[in-house]
Design an enzyme around this catalytic site. Structure first.
Site, PDB file in Angstrom:
ATOM      1  N   PRO A  14       0.794  -1.226   0.000  1.00  0.00           N
ATOM      2  CA  PRO A  14       0.000   0.000   0.000  1.00  0.00           C
ATOM      3  C   PRO A  14       0.825   1.274   0.000  1.00  0.00           C
ATOM      4  O   PRO A  14       1.847   1.374   0.679  1.00  0.00           O
ATOM      5  CB  PRO A  14      -0.826  -0.111   1.286  1.00  0.00           C
ATOM      6  CG  PRO A  14      -0.119  -1.117   2.119  1.00  0.00           C
ATOM      7  CD  PRO A  14       0.538  -2.061   1.161  1.00  0.00           C
ATOM      8  N   ASN A  15       0.340   2.223  -0.769  1.00  0.00           N
ATOM      9  CA  ASN A  15       0.868   3.596  -0.873  1.00  0.00           C
ATOM     10  C   ASN A  15       2.173   3.705  -1.645  1.00  0.00           C
ATOM     11  O   ASN A  15       2.653   4.808  -1.886  1.00  0.00           O
ATOM     12  CB  ASN A  15       1.014   4.231   0.519  1.00  0.00           C
ATOM     13  CG  ASN A  15      -0.321   4.381   1.215  1.00  0.00           C
ATOM     14  OD1 ASN A  15      -1.248   4.926   0.640  1.00  0.00           O
ATOM     15  ND2 ASN A  15      -0.438   3.876   2.426  1.00  0.00           N
ATOM     16  N   ARG A  22       5.558  12.266  -2.820  1.00  0.00           N
ATOM     17  CA  ARG A  22       5.560  12.885  -1.489  1.00  0.00           C
ATOM     18  C   ARG A  22       6.675  12.253  -0.656  1.00  0.00           C
ATOM     19  O   ARG A  22       7.184  11.194  -0.973  1.00  0.00           O
ATOM     20  CB  ARG A  22       4.214  12.661  -0.782  1.00  0.00           C
ATOM     21  CG  ARG A  22       3.121  13.595  -1.262  1.00  0.00           C
ATOM     22  CD  ARG A  22       1.901  13.552  -0.355  1.00  0.00           C
ATOM     23  NE  ARG A  22       2.272  13.733   1.051  1.00  0.00           N
ATOM     24  CZ  ARG A  22       2.015  12.848   2.028  1.00  0.00           C
ATOM     25  NH1 ARG A  22       1.395  11.726   1.759  1.00  0.00           N
ATOM     26  NH2 ARG A  22       2.385  13.077   3.258  1.00  0.00           N
ATOM     27  N   TYR A  27      11.656   8.551   1.346  1.00  0.00           N
ATOM     28  CA  TYR A  27      11.564   7.477   0.363  1.00  0.00           C
ATOM     29  C   TYR A  27      12.292   7.760  -0.957  1.00  0.00           C
ATOM     30  O   TYR A  27      12.298   6.917  -1.852  1.00  0.00           O
ATOM     31  CB  TYR A  27      10.090   7.158   0.081  1.00  0.00           C
ATOM     32  CG  TYR A  27       9.340   6.688   1.314  1.00  0.00           C
ATOM     33  CD1 TYR A  27       9.733   5.533   1.989  1.00  0.00           C
ATOM     34  CD2 TYR A  27       8.266   7.405   1.830  1.00  0.00           C
ATOM     35  CE1 TYR A  27       9.069   5.096   3.120  1.00  0.00           C
ATOM     36  CE2 TYR A  27       7.583   6.979   2.960  1.00  0.00           C
ATOM     37  CZ  TYR A  27       7.993   5.823   3.606  1.00  0.00           C
ATOM     38  OH  TYR A  27       7.338   5.403   4.726  1.00  0.00           O
ATOM     39  N   ASN A  78       8.131  -5.574  -0.983  1.00  0.00           N
ATOM     40  CA  ASN A  78       8.027  -4.433  -0.089  1.00  0.00           C
ATOM     41  C   ASN A  78       6.556  -4.354   0.281  1.00  0.00           C
ATOM     42  O   ASN A  78       5.734  -3.821  -0.486  1.00  0.00           O
ATOM     43  CB  ASN A  78       8.490  -3.142  -0.761  1.00  0.00           C
ATOM     44  CG  ASN A  78       8.451  -1.968   0.200  1.00  0.00           C
ATOM     45  OD1 ASN A  78       7.900  -2.067   1.304  1.00  0.00           O
ATOM     46  ND2 ASN A  78       9.030  -0.849  -0.198  1.00  0.00           N
ATOM     47  N   ALA A  81       3.084  -0.846   4.752  1.00  0.00           N
ATOM     48  CA  ALA A  81       2.613  -0.883   6.140  1.00  0.00           C
ATOM     49  C   ALA A  81       2.060  -2.254   6.539  1.00  0.00           C
ATOM     50  O   ALA A  81       2.019  -2.579   7.733  1.00  0.00           O
ATOM     51  CB  ALA A  81       1.564   0.205   6.366  1.00  0.00           C
ATOM     52  N   GLU A 102      12.235  -9.960   1.990  1.00  0.00           N
ATOM     53  CA  GLU A 102      11.547  -8.737   2.436  1.00  0.00           C
ATOM     54  C   GLU A 102      12.456  -7.539   2.186  1.00  0.00           C
ATOM     55  O   GLU A 102      13.655  -7.608   2.460  1.00  0.00           O
ATOM     56  CB  GLU A 102      11.256  -8.856   3.938  1.00  0.00           C
ATOM     57  CG  GLU A 102      10.683  -7.581   4.545  1.00  0.00           C
ATOM     58  CD  GLU A 102      10.509  -7.672   6.059  1.00  0.00           C
ATOM     59  OE1 GLU A 102      10.755  -8.759   6.648  1.00  0.00           O
ATOM     60  OE2 GLU A 102      10.135  -6.654   6.661  1.00  0.00           O
ATOM     61  N   HIS A 104      12.769  -2.988   2.232  1.00  0.00           N
ATOM     62  CA  HIS A 104      12.224  -1.658   2.552  1.00  0.00           C
ATOM     63  C   HIS A 104      13.169  -0.576   2.054  1.00  0.00           C
ATOM     64  O   HIS A 104      14.396  -0.717   2.158  1.00  0.00           O
ATOM     65  CB  HIS A 104      12.017  -1.500   4.056  1.00  0.00           C
ATOM     66  CG  HIS A 104      11.078  -2.514   4.602  1.00  0.00           C
ATOM     67  ND1 HIS A 104       9.727  -2.410   4.447  1.00  0.00           N
ATOM     68  CD2 HIS A 104      11.303  -3.689   5.243  1.00  0.00           C
ATOM     69  CE1 HIS A 104       9.147  -3.471   4.976  1.00  0.00           C
ATOM     70  NE2 HIS A 104      10.085  -4.270   5.462  1.00  0.00           N
ATOM     71  N   ARG A 111      13.209   3.942  12.639  1.00  0.00           N
ATOM     72  CA  ARG A 111      12.057   4.844  12.562  1.00  0.00           C
ATOM     73  C   ARG A 111      11.143   4.648  13.775  1.00  0.00           C
ATOM     74  O   ARG A 111      11.600   4.208  14.814  1.00  0.00           O
ATOM     75  CB  ARG A 111      11.332   4.626  11.232  1.00  0.00           C
ATOM     76  CG  ARG A 111      12.223   4.934  10.030  1.00  0.00           C
ATOM     77  CD  ARG A 111      11.484   4.829   8.724  1.00  0.00           C
ATOM     78  NE  ARG A 111      10.377   5.777   8.662  1.00  0.00           N
ATOM     79  CZ  ARG A 111       9.399   5.722   7.736  1.00  0.00           C
ATOM     80  NH1 ARG A 111       9.423   4.756   6.822  1.00  0.00           N
ATOM     81  NH2 ARG A 111       8.426   6.612   7.738  1.00  0.00           N
TER      82      ARG A 111
HETATM   83  O1  CA2 Z   1      10.538   1.859   3.795  1.00  0.00           O
HETATM   84  C1  CA2 Z   1       9.691   1.192   3.175  1.00  0.00           C
HETATM   85  O2  CA2 Z   1       9.899   0.744   2.051  1.00  0.00           O
HETATM   86  C2  CA2 Z   1       8.314   0.944   3.809  1.00  0.00           C
HETATM   87  O3  CA2 Z   1       7.906  -0.366   3.481  1.00  0.00           O
HETATM   88  C3  CA2 Z   1       7.404   1.964   3.189  1.00  0.00           C
HETATM   89  C4  CA2 Z   1       5.987   1.966   3.794  1.00  0.00           C
HETATM   90  C5  CA2 Z   1       6.059   2.026   5.325  1.00  0.00           C
HETATM   91  O4  CA2 Z   1       4.755   1.890   5.869  1.00  0.00           O
HETATM   92  C6  CA2 Z   1       6.963   0.956   5.893  1.00  0.00           C
HETATM   93  O5  CA2 Z   1       7.010   1.114   7.302  1.00  0.00           O
HETATM   94  C7  CA2 Z   1       8.347   1.069   5.333  1.00  0.00           C
HETATM   95  C8  CA2 Z   1       5.197   3.173   3.311  1.00  0.00           C
HETATM   96  C9  CA2 Z   1       5.085   3.266   1.826  1.00  0.00           C
HETATM   97  C10 CA2 Z   1       4.416   4.555   1.502  1.00  0.00           C
HETATM   98  O6  CA2 Z   1       5.199   5.229   0.571  1.00  0.00           O
HETATM   99  C11 CA2 Z   1       4.954   6.549   0.384  1.00  0.00           C
HETATM  100  C12 CA2 Z   1       5.725   7.161  -0.566  1.00  0.00           C
HETATM  101  C13 CA2 Z   1       5.545   8.498  -0.811  1.00  0.00           C
HETATM  102  C14 CA2 Z   1       4.604   9.217  -0.090  1.00  0.00           C
HETATM  103  C15 CA2 Z   1       3.843   8.600   0.867  1.00  0.00           C
HETATM  104  C16 CA2 Z   1       4.012   7.258   1.097  1.00  0.00           C
END
Ligand code: CA2
Length: 148
Positions: A14-15, A22, A27, A78, A81, A102, A104, A111
């Protein structure tokens, strides 16, 4: 390995479709399309095919993991969340007979505390975390090394 496939699934949760739009300080500035190109080039040079997908739905990720059993030689995921919440993903990874890495973008251990726990880590062969988009190629390298 239960088949002769040379395809590797890279699954995104997700996301991650928002990548590059953003929070570049966390990221990075590259989009998910950029990451797909990076993975495709990396695997192509090593004789593997890429099947790259993203979903915001937990059940769809579970279904794709099942699909990977018949149609891939391994998976990098990946899980976004869902990493921190999903017993369903843990069970799906345990249930298939292909290796899963896995990964990230960010270092989840550096974090917020709620990101320190991965529900899927124990079901995977290993975890790569904190190297930005290089986490994808590092995870692919680890997977290929494991397969070989
Ligand atoms: O660090 C990572 O790759 C995560 O898997 C990214 C997830 C986060 O919930 C994990 O804890 C770590 C979030 C992905 C959302 O990505 C976004 C990218 C740009 C703007 C907003 C969210």
């Amino acid at each position: 390995m239960s088949n002769n496939s040379k395809t590797i699934f890279v699954l995104n949760g997700p996301n991650l479709n928002l990548l590059g739009k953003r929070e570049p300080e966390i990221y990075g500035a590259q989009s998910l399309v950029d990451v797909e190109k990076l993975c495709g080039g990396f695997l192509g040079a090593r004789g593997y095919d890429l099947d790259f997908r993203q979903s915001n739905h937990e059940g769809e990720l579970v279904t794709w993991l099942h699909e990977a059993w018949d149609n891939s030689c391994g998976v990098c995921i990946n899980a976004g969340a869902y990493t921190h919440t999903s017993i369903a993903l843990h069970d799906a990874i345990r249930g298939i007979e292909v290796p899963v890495v896995e990964l990230h973008l960010s270092n989840i251990h550096a974090r917020e505390e709620f990101r320190h726990t991965s529900m899927i880590a124990a079901a995977c062969i290993g975890q790569i975390s904190g190297f930005g988009t290089a986490s994808y190629t590092l995870a692919l390298e680890a997977l290929i090394t494991h397969i070989a």
